[in-house]
Enzyme design. Structure first.
Site, PDB file in Angstrom:
ATOM      1  N   LYS A 172      -8.943  11.343  -2.730  1.00 31.98           N
ATOM      2  CA  LYS A 172      -8.262  10.052  -2.585  1.00 31.98           C
ATOM      3  C   LYS A 172      -9.338   9.001  -2.340  1.00 31.98           C
ATOM      4  O   LYS A 172      -9.580   8.569  -1.214  1.00 31.98           O
ATOM      5  CB  LYS A 172      -7.233  10.116  -1.453  1.00 31.98           C
ATOM      6  CG  LYS A 172      -6.210   9.017  -1.552  1.00 31.98           C
ATOM      7  CD  LYS A 172      -5.007   9.316  -0.688  1.00 31.98           C
ATOM      8  CE  LYS A 172      -4.138   8.096  -0.515  1.00 31.98           C
ATOM      9  NZ  LYS A 172      -3.749   7.425  -1.734  1.00 31.98           N
TER      10      LYS A 172
HETATM   11  N1  PMP Z   1      -0.601   9.726  -6.326  1.00 30.79           N
HETATM   12  C1  PMP Z   1      -1.431   8.695  -6.057  1.00 30.79           C
HETATM   13  C2  PMP Z   1      -2.399   8.262  -7.095  1.00 30.79           C
HETATM   14  C3  PMP Z   1      -1.351   8.041  -4.809  1.00 30.79           C
HETATM   15  O1  PMP Z   1      -2.170   7.021  -4.538  1.00 30.79           O
HETATM   16  C4  PMP Z   1      -0.387   8.465  -3.862  1.00 30.79           C
HETATM   17  C5  PMP Z   1      -0.272   7.737  -2.546  1.00 30.79           C
HETATM   18  N2  PMP Z   1      -1.114   8.266  -1.576  1.00 30.79           N
HETATM   19  C6  PMP Z   1       0.449   9.558  -4.176  1.00 30.79           C
HETATM   20  C7  PMP Z   1       0.311  10.160  -5.427  1.00 30.79           C
HETATM   21  C8  PMP Z   1       1.442  10.080  -3.196  1.00 30.79           C
HETATM   22  O2  PMP Z   1       0.782  10.771  -2.154  1.00 30.79           O
HETATM   23  P1  PMP Z   1       1.364  10.827  -0.684  1.00 30.79           P
HETATM   24  O3  PMP Z   1       2.721  11.444  -0.779  1.00 30.79           O
HETATM   25  O4  PMP Z   1       0.398  11.685   0.075  1.00 30.79           O
HETATM   26  O5  PMP Z   1       1.411   9.445  -0.176  1.00 30.79           O
END
Ligand code: PMP
Length: 292
Positions: free
Chosen positions: A151
């Site tokens: 991330k």
């Molecule tokens: N995909 C991307 C590219 C994201 O930025 C996010 C947000 N964090 C998600 C999926 C969803 O992840 P999460 O459920 O951990 O927020």
């Protein structure tokens, strides 16, 4: 009360909380982040978010410099300082201050920033009636170039996709892999109900391992649904019984149209509604207490 932001061990006002223009997070997008939620006095899925942050750090060889339990205290401390029980938390760790060259070895220490605030990415009526998505031409970053499981602060790929969908008058973009399989939204994972089973792309497709995604998979299995992490393409989305997106900021949001095709009966489906209810119930009990 003035908002206080955690920055490298101090709590500062918005005015005071500034980072150097030589920080490689700014110069090169060299860093990682988490979007986390607090519900009812608890940091929801705290361990899962910290695990993902430290995994991202390991892959990009970034030394965060503090332990996971110290980082947990950064999250709880920021919420306590701001007197918040319910909030969106943005935790950012950059490579730190270096010089104009990109060599990360010239950065002495990571910068750690924690902001607790509110976030609203979709208007309320979209939660009730569903939203429209568009598959975009720009492809999701190839996992061999930069794993979307990291991330990272490099979100230009997602931003390009968002620009493309909003220019077409559609609020959210669905991104495809190089091979044309559906992979994820710009900040959300995607699920479809197809021939009675709940499908979501596998991590190997190159999506983020969403914390909400994992929670929804577990809730769906508990509810007795058949869940498969499996590749699918646009045809499957158009012909799905239901479709929805998941993410920390969005939670669960129904999709009722994709590229002009109406999904199912064009209304949020029952599987979505049940899972949303189960998810809300989970937010009441899961997570680390802010005031221990
Ligand atoms: N995909 C991307 C590219 C994201 O930025 C996010 C947000 N964090 C998600 C999926 C969803 O992840 P999460 O459920 O951990 O927020």
């Amino acid at each position: 009360m003035e908002k206080l932001i955690y920055l490298n061990g101090e709590y500062l006002t918005t005015e005071e909380a500034k980072i150097s223009v030589f920080d490689h997070g700014f110069l090169y997008g060299d860093g990682i982040f988490e979007g986390i939620r607090a519900y009812h006095g608890r940091v929801f899925k705290c361990q899962e978010h910290l695990d993902r942050l430290y995994e991202s750090a390991k892959t990009i060889m970034l030394n965060i410099g503090i332990s996971k339990s110290e980082m947990e205290e950064v999250l709880c401390g920021t919420l306590r300082k701001n007197n918040l029980d319910n909030a969106y938390i943005r935790l950012v760790v950059t490579r730190g201050v270096g010089d104009l060259g990109l060599d990360p070895n010239n950065c002495k220490a990571a910068s750690i920033i924690c902001i607790a605030d509110q976030i609203k990415i979709y208007p309320q009526h979209m939660y009730e009636n569903g939203l429209e998505v568009k598959t975009v031409a720009v492809r999701r970053t190839n996992p061999d170039s930069l794993s979307p499981r990291v991330k990272s602060l490099n979100y230009l790929n997602n931003i390009m996709a968002k620009i493309e969908s909003t220019q077409a008058g559609v609020v959210e973009a669905i991104m495809l892999t190089q091979e044309g399989y559906v992979v994820e939204g710009t900040a959300d994972n995607i699920f479809i109900m197809r021939r009675g089973a709940l499908l979501t792309p596998p991590l190997s497709a190159g999506c983020l391992e969403g914390v909400t995604r994992n929670a929804v998979i577990a809730l769906a299995k508990k509810a007795g649904l058949e869940v498969r992490e499996e590749l699918f393409n646009r045809h499957d989305v158009y012909n799905a019984e239901e479709c929805f997106l998941t993410g920390t900021a969005a939670e669960l949001i129904p999709v009722v149209q994709a590229d002009g095709r109406v999904i199912g009966d064009g209304k949020p489906g029952n599987v979505f509604k049940d899972l949303l209810q189960d998810f809300r119930a989970l937010t009441l009990v899961d997570g680390v207490l802010i005031n221990k």
